[in-house]
Design a protein around this motif. Structure first.
Motif, PDB file in Angstrom:
ATOM      1  N   GLN A 146       0.832  -1.208   0.000  1.00 26.62           N
ATOM      2  CA  GLN A 146       0.000   0.000   0.000  1.00 26.62           C
ATOM      3  C   GLN A 146       0.864   1.254   0.000  1.00 26.62           C
ATOM      4  O   GLN A 146       0.623   2.186  -0.746  1.00 26.62           O
ATOM      5  CB  GLN A 146      -0.933  -0.046   1.220  1.00 26.62           C
ATOM      6  CG  GLN A 146      -1.629   1.256   1.566  1.00 26.62           C
ATOM      7  CD  GLN A 146      -0.776   2.167   2.437  1.00 26.62           C
ATOM      8  OE1 GLN A 146      -0.051   1.737   3.335  1.00 26.62           O
ATOM      9  NE2 GLN A 146      -0.839   3.437   2.156  1.00 26.62           N
ATOM     10  N   LYS A 147       1.887   1.269   0.847  1.00 17.49           N
ATOM     11  CA  LYS A 147       2.769   2.443   0.923  1.00 17.49           C
ATOM     12  C   LYS A 147       3.499   2.658  -0.397  1.00 17.49           C
ATOM     13  O   LYS A 147       3.578   3.775  -0.901  1.00 17.49           O
ATOM     14  CB  LYS A 147       3.776   2.267   2.064  1.00 17.49           C
ATOM     15  CG  LYS A 147       4.683   3.470   2.231  1.00 17.49           C
ATOM     16  CD  LYS A 147       5.640   3.309   3.391  1.00 17.49           C
ATOM     17  CE  LYS A 147       6.492   4.568   3.492  1.00 17.49           C
ATOM     18  NZ  LYS A 147       7.484   4.483   4.536  1.00 17.49           N
ATOM     19  N   SER A 148       3.998   1.572  -0.968  1.00 19.55           N
ATOM     20  CA  SER A 148       4.752   1.664  -2.216  1.00 19.55           C
ATOM     21  C   SER A 148       3.898   2.232  -3.352  1.00 19.55           C
ATOM     22  O   SER A 148       4.306   3.144  -4.056  1.00 19.55           O
ATOM     23  CB  SER A 148       5.287   0.279  -2.592  1.00 19.55           C
ATOM     24  OG  SER A 148       6.004   0.337  -3.789  1.00 19.55           O
ATOM     25  N   VAL A 149       2.697   1.692  -3.516  1.00 21.01           N
ATOM     26  CA  VAL A 149       1.850   2.083  -4.655  1.00 21.01           C
ATOM     27  C   VAL A 149       1.063   3.358  -4.380  1.00 21.01           C
ATOM     28  O   VAL A 149       1.067   4.287  -5.192  1.00 21.01           O
ATOM     29  CB  VAL A 149       0.884   0.930  -5.039  1.00 21.01           C
ATOM     30  CG1 VAL A 149      -0.038   1.339  -6.179  1.00 21.01           C
ATOM     31  CG2 VAL A 149       1.667  -0.323  -5.424  1.00 21.01           C
ATOM     32  N   PHE A 150       0.374   3.435  -3.218  1.00 20.05           N
ATOM     33  CA  PHE A 150      -0.597   4.507  -2.987  1.00 20.05           C
ATOM     34  C   PHE A 150      -0.086   5.683  -2.161  1.00 20.05           C
ATOM     35  O   PHE A 150      -0.780   6.688  -2.044  1.00 20.05           O
ATOM     36  CB  PHE A 150      -1.878   3.921  -2.383  1.00 20.05           C
ATOM     37  CG  PHE A 150      -2.558   2.992  -3.349  1.00 20.05           C
ATOM     38  CD1 PHE A 150      -3.255   3.487  -4.437  1.00 20.05           C
ATOM     39  CD2 PHE A 150      -2.448   1.621  -3.212  1.00 20.05           C
ATOM     40  CE1 PHE A 150      -3.854   2.652  -5.353  1.00 20.05           C
ATOM     41  CE2 PHE A 150      -3.045   0.763  -4.125  1.00 20.05           C
ATOM     42  CZ  PHE A 150      -3.746   1.283  -5.200  1.00 20.05           C
ATOM     43  N   GLU A 151       1.109   5.573  -1.623  1.00 20.55           N
ATOM     44  CA  GLU A 151       1.717   6.730  -0.971  1.00 20.55           C
ATOM     45  C   GLU A 151       2.911   7.249  -1.770  1.00 20.55           C
ATOM     46  O   GLU A 151       3.058   8.450  -1.959  1.00 20.55           O
ATOM     47  CB  GLU A 151       2.161   6.379   0.455  1.00 20.55           C
ATOM     48  CG  GLU A 151       1.003   6.208   1.417  1.00 20.55           C
ATOM     49  CD  GLU A 151       1.476   5.908   2.831  1.00 20.55           C
ATOM     50  OE1 GLU A 151       2.573   6.362   3.238  1.00 20.55           O
ATOM     51  OE2 GLU A 151       0.739   5.202   3.540  1.00 20.55           O
ATOM     52  N   GLU A 152       3.753   6.312  -2.232  1.00 19.13           N
ATOM     53  CA  GLU A 152       4.977   6.713  -2.926  1.00 19.13           C
ATOM     54  C   GLU A 152       4.818   6.748  -4.441  1.00 19.13           C
ATOM     55  O   GLU A 152       5.664   7.309  -5.133  1.00 19.13           O
ATOM     56  CB  GLU A 152       6.117   5.767  -2.529  1.00 19.13           C
ATOM     57  CG  GLU A 152       6.426   5.841  -1.042  1.00 19.13           C
ATOM     58  CD  GLU A 152       7.389   4.761  -0.565  1.00 19.13           C
ATOM     59  OE1 GLU A 152       7.733   3.854  -1.363  1.00 19.13           O
ATOM     60  OE2 GLU A 152       7.783   4.822   0.621  1.00 19.13           O
ATOM     61  N   GLY A 153       3.775   6.114  -4.972  1.00 22.04           N
ATOM     62  CA  GLY A 153       3.550   6.123  -6.417  1.00 22.04           C
ATOM     63  C   GLY A 153       4.496   5.240  -7.201  1.00 22.04           C
ATOM     64  O   GLY A 153       4.765   5.495  -8.373  1.00 22.04           O
ATOM     65  N   ASN A 154       4.995   4.195  -6.569  1.00 21.63           N
ATOM     66  CA  ASN A 154       5.920   3.280  -7.235  1.00 21.63           C
ATOM     67  C   ASN A 154       5.170   2.081  -7.814  1.00 21.63           C
ATOM     68  O   ASN A 154       4.160   1.641  -7.261  1.00 21.63           O
ATOM     69  CB  ASN A 154       6.959   2.750  -6.237  1.00 21.63           C
ATOM     70  CG  ASN A 154       7.850   3.841  -5.716  1.00 21.63           C
ATOM     71  OD1 ASN A 154       8.283   4.721  -6.449  1.00 21.63           O
ATOM     72  ND2 ASN A 154       8.122   3.816  -4.423  1.00 21.63           N
ATOM     73  N   ILE A 155       5.702   1.541  -8.880  1.00 25.26           N
ATOM     74  CA  ILE A 155       5.187   0.287  -9.404  1.00 25.26           C
ATOM     75  C   ILE A 155       5.627  -0.828  -8.463  1.00 25.26           C
ATOM     76  O   ILE A 155       6.775  -0.870  -8.028  1.00 25.26           O
ATOM     77  CB  ILE A 155       5.699   0.038 -10.834  1.00 25.26           C
ATOM     78  CG1 ILE A 155       5.003   0.993 -11.805  1.00 25.26           C
ATOM     79  CG2 ILE A 155       5.468  -1.417 -11.252  1.00 25.26           C
ATOM     80  CD1 ILE A 155       5.412   0.843 -13.250  1.00 25.26           C
ATOM     81  N   PHE A 156       4.690  -1.718  -8.158  1.00 22.31           N
ATOM     82  CA  PHE A 156       4.974  -2.856  -7.300  1.00 22.31           C
ATOM     83  C   PHE A 156       4.947  -4.121  -8.149  1.00 22.31           C
ATOM     84  O   PHE A 156       4.006  -4.339  -8.914  1.00 22.31           O
ATOM     85  CB  PHE A 156       3.933  -2.966  -6.184  1.00 22.31           C
ATOM     86  CG  PHE A 156       4.081  -4.208  -5.349  1.00 22.31           C
ATOM     87  CD1 PHE A 156       4.998  -4.247  -4.315  1.00 22.31           C
ATOM     88  CD2 PHE A 156       3.313  -5.332  -5.603  1.00 22.31           C
ATOM     89  CE1 PHE A 156       5.143  -5.392  -3.539  1.00 22.31           C
ATOM     90  CE2 PHE A 156       3.445  -6.482  -4.832  1.00 22.31           C
ATOM     91  CZ  PHE A 156       4.365  -6.511  -3.799  1.00 22.31           C
ATOM     92  N   ILE A 157       5.973  -4.942  -8.006  1.00 25.68           N
ATOM     93  CA  ILE A 157       6.001  -6.250  -8.662  1.00 25.68           C
ATOM     94  C   ILE A 157       6.104  -7.312  -7.576  1.00 25.68           C
ATOM     95  O   ILE A 157       7.003  -7.271  -6.736  1.00 25.68           O
ATOM     96  CB  ILE A 157       7.185  -6.393  -9.643  1.00 25.68           C
ATOM     97  CG1 ILE A 157       7.086  -5.364 -10.772  1.00 25.68           C
ATOM     98  CG2 ILE A 157       7.240  -7.818 -10.205  1.00 25.68           C
ATOM     99  CD1 ILE A 157       8.265  -5.365 -11.736  1.00 25.68           C
ATOM    100  N   GLY A 158       5.150  -8.238  -7.599  1.00 28.21           N
ATOM    101  CA  GLY A 158       5.202  -9.420  -6.749  1.00 28.21           C
ATOM    102  C   GLY A 158       5.473 -10.613  -7.650  1.00 28.21           C
ATOM    103  O   GLY A 158       4.798 -10.773  -8.671  1.00 28.21           O
TER     104      GLY A 158
END
Length: 157
Positions: free
Chosen positions: A78-90
């Motif tokens: 959540q922090k990575s995508v919706f706070e920092e605006g980073n693409i997340f890869i799992g």
């Protein structure tokens, strides 16, 4: 003209012509399918004040119905995508389980990897495009294409 450029033009024209956003989202889903690949594709609208995500497009309406609302919980994802605006890869089922409370449905669909691409306009995170596929499908090599395609729908969220 390469495949990303072809889809870019189609989506850009759809937005410019102010077509129904469902049409444009369908073009985006097709673009992701043909350029990067996915089994599950969703678009989520982020409501920062309520800390929720609303599903506004899905290619699997039975498993992931439209207008479904998810309450966000504080997490690395959540922090990575919706706070920092980073693409997340799992990359695998462990990443899916650690990031999503509905992991059982995701895994039943045969999805063990994910890429979440934030939809950002004027430095405001408006939502995300989410693509899921089999284990280890997504790599950093897809990031640039994903950003280009996602940027086209920022006015529709």
């Amino acid at each position: 003209m390469n495949l990303v450029e072809k889809h870019f033009t189609e989506i850009h024209n759809s937005v410019k012509l102010k077509e129904n956003r469902e049409v444009t989202f369908s073009l985006l889903e097709k673009a992701f399918l043909e350029t990067i690949g996915h089994k599950l594709f969703t678009i989520l609208k982020f409501d920062e004040s309520k800390f929720t995500l609303e599903r506004i497009f899905t290619n699997k309406p039975y498993e992931y119905p439209l207008l479904g609302i998810k309450n966000l919980k504080k997490s690395f994802w959540q922090k990575s995508v919706f706070e920092e605006g980073n693409i997340f890869i799992g990359y695998n089922s462990k990443d899916i389980k650690n990031s999503f409370p509905d992991y059982d449905i995701i895994l039943k669909l045969g999805c063990e990897s994910v890429m979440n691409i934030p939809i950002v306009q004027n430095e405001i995170i408006k939502g995300s495009v989410n693509i899921l596929h089999k284990k280890n499908w997504y790599t950093k090599s897809y990031i640039q294409s994903a950003k280009i395609l996602t940027s086209l729908v920022k006015d529709l969220i």
